[in-house]
Design a protein around this motif. Sequence first.
Motif, short mmCIF file in Angstrom:
data_model
loop_
_atom_site.label_atom_id
_atom_site.label_comp_id
_atom_site.label_asym_id
_atom_site.label_seq_id
_atom_site.Cartn_x
_atom_site.Cartn_y
_atom_site.Cartn_z
N VAL A 228 -3.52 5.87 5.98
CA VAL A 228 -2.91 4.59 5.60
C VAL A 228 -1.62 4.82 4.82
O VAL A 228 -0.60 4.15 5.05
N VAL A 229 -1.64 5.80 3.89
CA VAL A 229 -0.43 6.11 3.12
C VAL A 229 0.70 6.54 4.05
O VAL A 229 1.86 6.16 3.88
N GLU A 230 0.36 7.36 5.06
CA GLU A 230 1.37 7.81 6.02
C GLU A 230 1.96 6.63 6.79
O GLU A 230 3.17 6.54 7.00
N LYS A 231 1.08 5.71 7.22
CA LYS A 231 1.55 4.52 7.95
C LYS A 231 2.42 3.64 7.06
O LYS A 231 3.42 3.07 7.51
N LEU A 232 2.04 3.51 5.78
CA LEU A 232 2.83 2.70 4.85
C LEU A 232 4.20 3.33 4.60
O LEU A 232 5.21 2.62 4.45
N SER A 233 4.25 4.65 4.55
CA SER A 233 5.53 5.32 4.38
C SER A 233 6.43 5.04 5.59
O SER A 233 7.64 4.80 5.44
N GLU A 234 5.85 5.05 6.78
CA GLU A 234 6.60 4.74 7.99
C GLU A 234 7.08 3.28 7.96
O GLU A 234 8.21 2.96 8.33
N PHE A 235 6.20 2.39 7.46
CA PHE A 235 6.53 0.97 7.31
C PHE A 235 7.73 0.78 6.38
O PHE A 235 8.63 -0.02 6.65
N GLU A 236 7.77 1.59 5.30
CA GLU A 236 8.89 1.49 4.36
C GLU A 236 10.18 2.04 4.98
O GLU A 236 11.25 1.42 4.87
N GLU A 237 10.07 3.18 5.66
CA GLU A 237 11.25 3.82 6.23
C GLU A 237 11.90 2.94 7.30
O GLU A 237 13.11 2.89 7.42
N LYS A 238 11.08 2.22 8.07
CA LYS A 238 11.60 1.35 9.14
C LYS A 238 11.99 -0.03 8.63
O LYS A 238 12.43 -0.89 9.40
N GLN A 239 11.77 -0.27 7.32
CA GLN A 239 12.15 -1.52 6.65
C GLN A 239 11.52 -2.76 7.29
O GLN A 239 12.12 -3.82 7.40
N VAL A 240 10.27 -2.59 7.68
CA VAL A 240 9.53 -3.72 8.27
C VAL A 240 9.31 -4.81 7.22
O VAL A 240 9.08 -5.98 7.55
N PHE A 241 9.40 -4.43 5.94
CA PHE A 241 9.19 -5.40 4.86
C PHE A 241 10.25 -6.50 4.83
O PHE A 241 10.12 -7.47 4.10
N LEU A 242 11.33 -6.38 5.63
CA LEU A 242 12.35 -7.42 5.69
C LEU A 242 11.91 -8.63 6.49
O LEU A 242 12.58 -9.66 6.49
N ASP A 243 10.77 -8.52 7.17
CA ASP A 243 10.20 -9.65 7.92
C ASP A 243 9.71 -10.71 6.94
O ASP A 243 8.79 -10.48 6.16
N GLN A 244 10.32 -11.89 6.99
CA GLN A 244 9.96 -12.96 6.04
C GLN A 244 8.52 -13.43 6.21
O GLN A 244 7.91 -13.93 5.26
N ASN A 245 7.98 -13.30 7.40
CA ASN A 245 6.64 -13.84 7.68
C ASN A 245 5.54 -12.79 7.51
O ASN A 245 4.39 -13.02 7.89
N LEU A 246 5.89 -11.64 6.96
CA LEU A 246 4.91 -10.57 6.78
C LEU A 246 3.87 -10.96 5.73
O LEU A 246 4.22 -11.51 4.68
N ASN A 247 2.59 -10.72 6.02
CA ASN A 247 1.54 -10.92 5.03
C ASN A 247 0.56 -9.75 5.11
O ASN A 247 0.70 -8.85 5.95
N LEU A 248 -0.45 -9.74 4.23
CA LEU A 248 -1.37 -8.61 4.14
C LEU A 248 -2.11 -8.40 5.46
O LEU A 248 -2.25 -7.26 5.93
N LYS A 249 -2.57 -9.47 6.08
CA LYS A 249 -3.33 -9.34 7.34
C LYS A 249 -2.45 -8.79 8.46
O LYS A 249 -2.86 -7.92 9.23
N LYS A 250 -1.23 -9.31 8.55
CA LYS A 250 -0.32 -8.87 9.60
C LYS A 250 -0.02 -7.37 9.45
O LYS A 250 0.00 -6.62 10.44
N LEU A 251 0.20 -6.93 8.22
CA LEU A 251 0.49 -5.51 7.99
C LEU A 251 -0.74 -4.66 8.27
O LEU A 251 -0.63 -3.58 8.88
#
Length: 510
Positions: free
Chosen positions: A400-423
């Motif tokens: 999970v940590v590895e996937k979250l690091s990839e999530f940060e590097e690809k800047q997926v957090f810029l998605d306004q509609n992102l929530n805990l379930k979607k991630l």
Amino acid sequence: MAKRQNDIEHLKTGYYLLSYFYKNENVLKYSDSLIEIAEKSPNPYLPGSSYFVKANYYYDLRNFKSALDNYLMAKKTALENQNPEFVFKANQSVANLKARIEDYESALELYQENLSFKAQNGSVNDVDYLNVIFGLANAYNHLKQLDSANYYNRIGIELAQSQNNDYEVNHFKLNKAVTLFLDNKPDSSLQIIDRIQDSFLNNEGNQNLPVLYYYKAKANLKKGNTQRGIEYLEKVDSLFIRTNYMLPQLLDSYTYLINYYEETNNKEMQLESIQHFIYADSILDSDYRYLKENINTDFDIPQLLNAKNRLISQLETSKKQTKLYLYVSLIAAAVLILLSFYFIQRSRALKTRFEKLIKAPEDEEKPEASLLAKAINTSENQNDLSKGSLDLPDDLISAVVEKLSEFEEKQVFLDQNLNLKKLADNIGTNTNYLSKIINWHTNSNFSTYLNELRVDYAFHRLKNDPKFRRYTIKAVAFESGFKSSESFSKYFYRKYDIYPSYFIKSLNKS
């Protein structure tokens, strides 16, 4: 001939007629020439009328900054030359600009002042009087005082009809349609709009056509005719792209369009609407800031200073009143000194914070919200990725940590509609595990973790991208994943102890 013979009066007449005859940049040329001559030989109508010609020329070009400057000069010269009719016209023009920045209460006061002037003097022409009545009806609409709006709509329609002025009749009818819509009567509103629409279409360049389309769209949406409503909102957008003319009240057209295209999965049109929204908002923001600052400093403040001077004169008629004024002045001076001291200290503190942020070493500029960095730090200090503490398998935590690091590097957090379930779905785990791992490694909940990543992104992009600094705060927030500028500013200040507006301003200065 008049120019060669230095015949001032004939030159005045010639330049005056030429400034009215032309509809292009020659208007400015001949108006400036007339102003230059009139300053040497003024009369009650000059140079005030030339400032009005220039102001109206700029207003028609939607250059509100230059229009305001010339309206204010027209008022200044009208007061100096004791021309009450020109003061009336200047009040009317500034009231219209106040209405444009949605300061309807202040605009209403000026319209009412002009209405009283008409009642007392009776020297205002019919077109100017109609403009006052329309300003009152429009202001009352926006202030939701619908009975008063109806009253002035009725007066305006009757007066325009008596003058056979179909153009003004139709504008008052459009304003009446707006009143009916605000009164929750969409059917009646649409009936009027349908009857007058052709007259607006036949009048090329009618600046109220987007207003007609907007309320036709809103009325259809209120009735549940979604497709019809979207069709007319698209017409509002089309007119804006063609003319660069936008009113603040029309801006939420893009909210409807963006949501509609998202719901219908039309990503191309959704993106186009977002881009148009940011562009329109930037234009409005620029006009709003200038008009707001200069109307207050160049128009309202001189009036307040005049009132203050009259008050001082009255106070000097008695020792008691003079003493009172002295006490008030001393208190005011003390308050001003304290306020000045506060703002100087505050300015120094903000400057210190900014310099500390901007001079941070490169290795400290890495996003502090990074879960990967915190995960490494946690494992080094506690020598355990923590089966005992999290009650989860080590390989699951690592994955999970590895996937979250990839999530940060690809800047997926810029998605306004992102929530805990979607991630959680995206990285192949459940919300419970994901929440536990984020809480453990970042000492924060999912929402805080997400907003810190977004704020870090905004901070570093603003610092390194001069083009990004030209965006409005709302646009920066939008680009960084926030849904509102208020939320963005709050988190930015919480993290950096400085507001983004000050940060951008200081970056541009440096």
